[in-house]
Scaffold this active site. Structure first.
Site, PDB file in Angstrom:
ATOM      1  N   GLU A   1      -8.700   9.359   5.139  1.00 22.34           N
ATOM      2  CA  GLU A   1      -8.862   7.916   5.192  1.00 22.34           C
ATOM      3  C   GLU A   1      -9.206   7.506   6.607  1.00 22.34           C
ATOM      4  O   GLU A   1      -8.756   8.125   7.581  1.00 22.34           O
ATOM      5  CB  GLU A   1      -7.557   7.228   4.806  1.00 22.34           C
ATOM      6  CG  GLU A   1      -7.120   7.487   3.391  1.00 22.34           C
ATOM      7  CD  GLU A   1      -5.962   6.579   3.037  1.00 22.34           C
ATOM      8  OE1 GLU A   1      -6.209   5.524   2.461  1.00 22.34           O
ATOM      9  OE2 GLU A   1      -4.816   6.904   3.374  1.00 22.34           O
ATOM     10  N   GLU A   2      -9.936   6.402   6.690  1.00 17.81           N
ATOM     11  CA  GLU A   2     -10.295   5.866   8.008  1.00 17.81           C
ATOM     12  C   GLU A   2      -9.061   5.476   8.823  1.00 17.81           C
ATOM     13  O   GLU A   2      -9.124   5.383  10.028  1.00 17.81           O
ATOM     14  CB  GLU A   2     -11.248   4.678   7.859  1.00 17.81           C
ATOM     15  CG  GLU A   2     -10.812   3.582   6.884  1.00 17.81           C
ATOM     16  CD  GLU A   2      -9.569   2.850   7.263  1.00 17.81           C
ATOM     17  OE1 GLU A   2      -9.414   2.584   8.468  1.00 17.81           O
ATOM     18  OE2 GLU A   2      -8.752   2.548   6.370  1.00 17.81           O
TER      19      GLU A   2
ATOM     20  N   ASP B   1       2.544  11.142   9.452  1.00 14.97           N
ATOM     21  CA  ASP B   1       1.485  11.445   8.485  1.00 14.97           C
ATOM     22  C   ASP B   1       0.091  11.108   9.007  1.00 14.97           C
ATOM     23  O   ASP B   1      -0.904  11.518   8.411  1.00 14.97           O
ATOM     24  CB  ASP B   1       1.756  10.798   7.117  1.00 14.97           C
ATOM     25  CG  ASP B   1       1.917   9.294   7.182  1.00 14.97           C
ATOM     26  OD1 ASP B   1       1.814   8.730   8.292  1.00 14.97           O
ATOM     27  OD2 ASP B   1       2.144   8.684   6.117  1.00 14.97           O
ATOM     28  N   ARG B   2       0.005  10.365  10.103  1.00 14.50           N
ATOM     29  CA  ARG B   2      -1.327  10.030  10.628  1.00 14.50           C
ATOM     30  C   ARG B   2      -1.678  10.944  11.793  1.00 14.50           C
ATOM     31  O   ARG B   2      -0.798  11.547  12.415  1.00 14.50           O
ATOM     32  CB  ARG B   2      -1.358   8.593  11.136  1.00 14.50           C
ATOM     33  CG  ARG B   2      -1.166   7.588  10.049  1.00 14.50           C
ATOM     34  CD  ARG B   2      -1.361   6.197  10.600  1.00 14.50           C
ATOM     35  NE  ARG B   2      -1.260   5.235   9.506  1.00 14.50           N
ATOM     36  CZ  ARG B   2      -1.824   4.047   9.521  1.00 14.50           C
ATOM     37  NH1 ARG B   2      -2.514   3.648  10.574  1.00 14.50           N
ATOM     38  NH2 ARG B   2      -1.693   3.228   8.499  1.00 14.50           N
TER      39      ARG B   2
ATOM     40  N   ARG C   1       7.769  -2.539   2.766  1.00 20.55           N
ATOM     41  CA  ARG C   1       7.945  -2.678   4.216  1.00 20.55           C
ATOM     42  C   ARG C   1       8.326  -4.109   4.551  1.00 20.55           C
ATOM     43  O   ARG C   1       7.647  -5.044   4.147  1.00 20.55           O
ATOM     44  CB  ARG C   1       6.657  -2.291   4.946  1.00 20.55           C
ATOM     45  CG  ARG C   1       6.368  -0.820   4.771  1.00 20.55           C
ATOM     46  CD  ARG C   1       5.259  -0.327   5.645  1.00 20.55           C
ATOM     47  NE  ARG C   1       4.957   1.038   5.244  1.00 20.55           N
ATOM     48  CZ  ARG C   1       3.883   1.709   5.604  1.00 20.55           C
ATOM     49  NH1 ARG C   1       3.002   1.147   6.419  1.00 20.55           N
ATOM     50  NH2 ARG C   1       3.689   2.936   5.195  1.00 20.55           N
TER      51      ARG C   1
ATOM     52  N   THR D   1      -7.909   2.395  -1.000  1.00 20.48           N
ATOM     53  CA  THR D   1      -7.007   2.654   0.121  1.00 20.48           C
ATOM     54  C   THR D   1      -5.599   2.914  -0.402  1.00 20.48           C
ATOM     55  O   THR D   1      -5.113   2.182  -1.255  1.00 20.48           O
ATOM     56  CB  THR D   1      -6.992   1.429   1.053  1.00 20.48           C
ATOM     57  OG1 THR D   1      -8.285   1.304   1.627  1.00 20.48           O
ATOM     58  CG2 THR D   1      -5.958   1.576   2.155  1.00 20.48           C
TER      59      THR D   1
ATOM     60  N   ARG E   1      -8.962  -6.653   7.508  1.00 22.75           N
ATOM     61  CA  ARG E   1      -9.647  -5.467   8.028  1.00 22.75           C
ATOM     62  C   ARG E   1     -11.127  -5.565   7.655  1.00 22.75           C
ATOM     63  O   ARG E   1     -11.454  -5.823   6.488  1.00 22.75           O
ATOM     64  CB  ARG E   1      -9.059  -4.189   7.430  1.00 22.75           C
ATOM     65  CG  ARG E   1      -7.566  -3.999   7.679  1.00 22.75           C
ATOM     66  CD  ARG E   1      -7.223  -2.515   7.652  1.00 22.75           C
ATOM     67  NE  ARG E   1      -5.809  -2.253   7.496  1.00 22.75           N
ATOM     68  CZ  ARG E   1      -4.887  -2.320   8.458  1.00 22.75           C
ATOM     69  NH1 ARG E   1      -5.235  -2.725   9.669  1.00 22.75           N
ATOM     70  NH2 ARG E   1      -3.628  -2.016   8.226  1.00 22.75           N
TER      71      ARG E   1
ATOM     72  N   LYS F   1      10.203   4.082   0.474  1.00 28.67           N
ATOM     73  CA  LYS F   1       9.129   4.496  -0.434  1.00 28.67           C
ATOM     74  C   LYS F   1       9.676   5.566  -1.364  1.00 28.67           C
ATOM     75  O   LYS F   1      10.429   6.443  -0.928  1.00 28.67           O
ATOM     76  CB  LYS F   1       8.008   5.073   0.432  1.00 28.67           C
ATOM     77  CG  LYS F   1       6.815   5.549  -0.343  1.00 28.67           C
ATOM     78  CD  LYS F   1       5.658   5.831   0.590  1.00 28.67           C
ATOM     79  CE  LYS F   1       5.793   7.182   1.247  1.00 28.67           C
ATOM     80  NZ  LYS F   1       4.514   7.749   1.646  1.00 28.67           N
TER      81      LYS F   1
ATOM     82  N   ASP G   1       5.937   8.163  11.246  1.00 28.01           N
ATOM     83  CA  ASP G   1       6.512   9.100  10.275  1.00 28.01           C
ATOM     84  C   ASP G   1       5.718  10.399  10.160  1.00 28.01           C
ATOM     85  O   ASP G   1       5.966  11.196   9.251  1.00 28.01           O
ATOM     86  CB  ASP G   1       6.642   8.436   8.901  1.00 28.01           C
ATOM     87  CG  ASP G   1       5.304   7.995   8.323  1.00 28.01           C
ATOM     88  OD1 ASP G   1       4.387   7.711   9.114  1.00 28.01           O
ATOM     89  OD2 ASP G   1       5.172   7.945   7.089  1.00 28.01           O
TER      90      ASP G   1
ATOM     91  N   ASP H   1       1.842   9.388  14.163  1.00 29.72           N
ATOM     92  CA  ASP H   1       2.448   8.055  14.081  1.00 29.72           C
ATOM     93  C   ASP H   1       3.945   8.122  13.824  1.00 29.72           C
ATOM     94  O   ASP H   1       4.555   9.194  13.907  1.00 29.72           O
ATOM     95  CB  ASP H   1       1.759   7.244  12.986  1.00 29.72           C
ATOM     96  CG  ASP H   1       2.061   7.790  11.601  1.00 29.72           C
ATOM     97  OD1 ASP H   1       2.299   9.008  11.498  1.00 29.72           O
ATOM     98  OD2 ASP H   1       2.078   7.004  10.635  1.00 29.72           O
TER      99      ASP H   1
ATOM    100  N   THR I   1       0.838  -1.204   0.000  1.00 29.63           N
ATOM    101  CA  THR I   1       0.000   0.000   0.000  1.00 29.63           C
ATOM    102  C   THR I   1       0.871   1.251   0.000  1.00 29.63           C
ATOM    103  O   THR I   1       0.543   2.260  -0.612  1.00 29.63           O
ATOM    104  CB  THR I   1      -0.917   0.020   1.248  1.00 29.63           C
ATOM    105  OG1 THR I   1      -1.624  -1.211   1.333  1.00 29.63           O
ATOM    106  CG2 THR I   1      -1.904   1.157   1.200  1.00 29.63           C
TER     107      THR I   1
ATOM    108  N   LYS J   1      -0.560  12.508   3.428  1.00 31.45           N
ATOM    109  CA  LYS J   1      -1.393  12.871   4.556  1.00 31.45           C
ATOM    110  C   LYS J   1      -0.498  13.501   5.609  1.00 31.45           C
ATOM    111  O   LYS J   1       0.724  13.313   5.594  1.00 31.45           O
ATOM    112  CB  LYS J   1      -2.153  11.669   5.083  1.00 31.45           C
ATOM    113  CG  LYS J   1      -1.310  10.470   5.461  1.00 31.45           C
ATOM    114  CD  LYS J   1      -2.236   9.300   5.705  1.00 31.45           C
ATOM    115  CE  LYS J   1      -1.522   8.104   6.287  1.00 31.45           C
ATOM    116  NZ  LYS J   1      -0.868   7.269   5.272  1.00 31.45           N
TER     117      LYS J   1
ATOM    118  N   SER K   1       6.221   3.633   8.765  1.00 35.08           N
ATOM    119  CA  SER K   1       5.055   4.349   9.273  1.00 35.08           C
ATOM    120  C   SER K   1       4.627   3.928  10.672  1.00 35.08           C
ATOM    121  O   SER K   1       5.368   4.082  11.619  1.00 35.08           O
ATOM    122  CB  SER K   1       3.914   4.193   8.281  1.00 35.08           C
ATOM    123  OG  SER K   1       2.884   5.060   8.631  1.00 35.08           O
ATOM    124  N   HIS K   2       3.428   3.357  10.767  1.00 38.87           N
ATOM    125  CA  HIS K   2       2.863   3.024  12.077  1.00 38.87           C
ATOM    126  C   HIS K   2       3.330   1.663  12.575  1.00 38.87           C
ATOM    127  O   HIS K   2       2.918   1.242  13.649  1.00 38.87           O
ATOM    128  CB  HIS K   2       1.335   3.029  11.972  1.00 38.87           C
ATOM    129  CG  HIS K   2       0.848   2.070  10.923  1.00 38.87           C
ATOM    130  ND1 HIS K   2       1.018   2.302   9.577  1.00 38.87           N
ATOM    131  CD2 HIS K   2       0.250   0.866  11.016  1.00 38.87           C
ATOM    132  CE1 HIS K   2       0.538   1.287   8.892  1.00 38.87           C
ATOM    133  NE2 HIS K   2       0.057   0.401   9.732  1.00 38.87           N
TER     134      HIS K   2
END
Ligand code: G16
Length: 543
Positions: free
Chosen positions: A363-364, A281-282, A22, A344, A496, A126, A279, A277, A18, A376, A113-114
């Site tokens: 995004e959720e 972005d969240r 990773r 997503t 999910r 990335k 990095d 988070d 996504t 984001k 990321s998270h």
């Protein structure tokens, strides 16, 4: 100085998911692993030689080592200039901003990321293109193809660069410029938001807690919230980035952001709470004893964005990922602007933003952002909330309730089943897909299936089609269940399950989401047989 050519052989697992490639640190630290992937990027990105490239990461374990490898390879591939965040640090949105501001050819962002960090944790690479956003699928697919063919990579042999001192150095012909990772980003935030009003809010005694989870946003939050906006020292928790995130799971959700949840619950909590988070972005947003779902947050931000100077002219459109609740669509409809539904992955918003078709995206999965960068942006979302709170002068709980009264409430939850056996998860999804034609009309728990499909997206800008983006089942009462497998995990599969139900009746909008959705949660299990097939009696994470 002539580059050294190193012979190598392909790894068969370098397929970006996504958001980038990773893998466990133990996978990344194998000889040639980073180099093969990075050379594949350079090979695919025609014209990158002679250009400027941005490099930075979230400071997690292996960040600095990977940067030194990439710098030598960048020099070996003829790149003219590299901008690196001091200490190897650049939050993902700050990296996106640097790429845009300095008109770089692209950027390499090092982050998982998270996902947890440390020697046994995860690492990621990335590639972002010149608009500052994640490379679209046609590029990540080409990089993946290249990883399967690679036979050599190029580098200039040179000692390590001192990443901790601002200024310029050289590797061969290439200039390495170590830049302040915070300054340009903070200046951008000052242009978008009314810092005077937010300062006045804090002067008036407004209390806030921001949990940086020992990840990359610490330095940004200290500078912006405490230094420039005058929030009291101590507003930022866990504000020093650590290679293992101090053992924190850097995912800002009610399960992992425990320090924030503890601060925001009980007697006399602060007025506003937020976390970001690994990095940066969240974002996670809380009020006193109140968790605001990312889907609701996007809707409230869309309805109120005009209160911030950067968005005073109004929004061009609002985009959300498919599994995100439809709350934002209701706001877009009322504003008379288009609402878009994408797969997503932030990369799918890039074209809409570049074409000026959308201003706000969300995004959720705790991601919200706008056309100010092409990622984001966690702190941006926090600042937009602060700007709205400062102008409206109401408590966050009242703003949320008022929003539901005006638009209706989309009860929403996501249940994650982590580390499920991959074959079991694949079979569950395959069976769901096989059953799609027969689901409509079937009765479950007092309702019937209205429609069922596998989401396919046709990009309205370039016409590209992305299929198999998640199974959607909608019921006669308008409620909806979505099933998909995560594309960001590194161990087993994560299933999910996203559930939502619209409640227009004001008298019924104040229930607990899990209670309000209990019927739908049971139906979601019945439709897919999650518990019987996975052997799990409950999800690992509920958001
Ligand atoms: C990434 C992507 C997001 C996506 C999220 C979850 O976020 O950038 O667009 O929503 O993963 O994806 P999945 O459901 O496939 O795990 P981040 O913050 O990890 O970069």
């Amino acid at each position: 100085m002539a580059p050294v050519i190193v012979n190598t052989t392909p790894f068969n697992d370098q397929k970006p998911g996504t958001s980038g490639l990773r893998k466990k640190v133990t996978v990344y630290s194998q000889p040639h692993y980073v180099a093969n992937f990075v050379q594949s990027i350079f090979d695919v990105m025609d014209g990158i030689a002679g250009q400027t490239v941005v490099i930075g990461g979230d400071g997690r374990f292996y960040n600095a080592e990977a940067i030194q490898i990439i710098l030598r390879m960048a020099a070996g591939n003829g790149i003219a200039r590299v901008l690196v965040g001091r200490g190897g640090i650049l939050s993902t949105p700050a990296a996106s901003n640097v790429i845009r501001q300095y008109e770089a050819f692209g950027g390499i962002i090092l982050s998982a990321s998270h996902n947890p960090g440390g020697p046994d944790g995860d690492f990621g690479i990335k590639y972002n293109i010149g608009n500052g956003g994640p490379a679209p699928e046609k590029i990540t697919d080409a990089i993946h193809r290249r990883t399967g063919e690679i036979s050599e990579y190029r580098l200039i042999e040179a000692p390590d660069i001192d990443l901790d001192s601002l200024g310029k150095a050289r590797i061969g012909e290439m200039v390495v410029e170590i830049i302040d990772p915070v300054a340009d980003y903070a200046a951008l935030m000052e242009r978008l938001f009314d810092f005077n009003r937010i300062r006045a809010l804090f002067r008036g005694g407004f209390r806030m807690t921001f949990d940086a989870l020992s990840a990359v946003t610490g330095p940004y939050a200290h500078e912006i919230l405490e230094k420039r906006l005058g929030a009291p020292a101590g507003t930022v928790l866990n504000g020093t980035p650590l290679p293992d995130f101090g053992g924190h799971h850097p995912d800002p959700n009610p399960v992992h952001a425990h320090d924030l949840v503890a601060a925001m619950t009980g007697a006399n909590p602060p007025d506003f709470g937020a976390a970001s988070d690994g990095d940066g972005d969240r974002n996670m947003i809380m009020g006193p004893n109140l968790f605001i779902t990312p889907s609701d947050s996007l809707a409230v931000l869309a309805a109120n964005a005009h209160l911030a100077p950067g968005y005073a002219a109004g929004l061009k459109g609002v985009a959300r990922s498919m599994p995100t609740s439809r709350a934002a669509d209701r706001v877009a409809a009322k504003l008379g602007i288009p609402g878009f539904e994408t797969p997503t992955g932030w990369k799918f918003f890039g074209n809409l933003l570049d074409a000026g078709m959308a201003t706000l995206c969300g995004e959720e999965s705790a991601g919200t952002g706008s056309d100010h960068v092409r990622e984001k942006d966690g702190l941006w979302a926090v600042l937009l909330w602060l700007n709205i709170l400062a102008v409206r002068g109401e408590p966050i709980g009242a703003i949320m309730t008022g929003h539901w009264r005006e638009y209706g409430r989309d009860y929403y939850t996501r249940h994650d089943y982590e580390d499920v056996d991959t074959a079991t998860a694949d079979a569950l999804m395959a069976d769901l897909r096989a059953n799609l034609p027969t689901l409509p009309g079937m009765a479950f728990g007092g309702t019937t299936v209205d429609a069922a499909d596998d989401f396919e997206y046709r990009d309205p800008v370039d016409g590209s089609v992305s299929s198999r983006q998640g199974v959607r089942v909608t019921f006669a009462d308008g409620s909806r269940v979505v099933y998909r497998l995560s594309g960001t995990g590194t161990g087993g599969a994560t299933l999910r399950v996203y559930m939502e139900r619209y409640e227009p009746d004001q008298a019924r909008q104040d229930q607990d989401a899990q209670e309000a959705l209990s019927g739908l949660i049971a139906i979601a299990d019945q439709v897919a047989g999650i518990r019987s097939r996975s052997g799990r009696d409950k999800p690992s994470v509920i958001t």
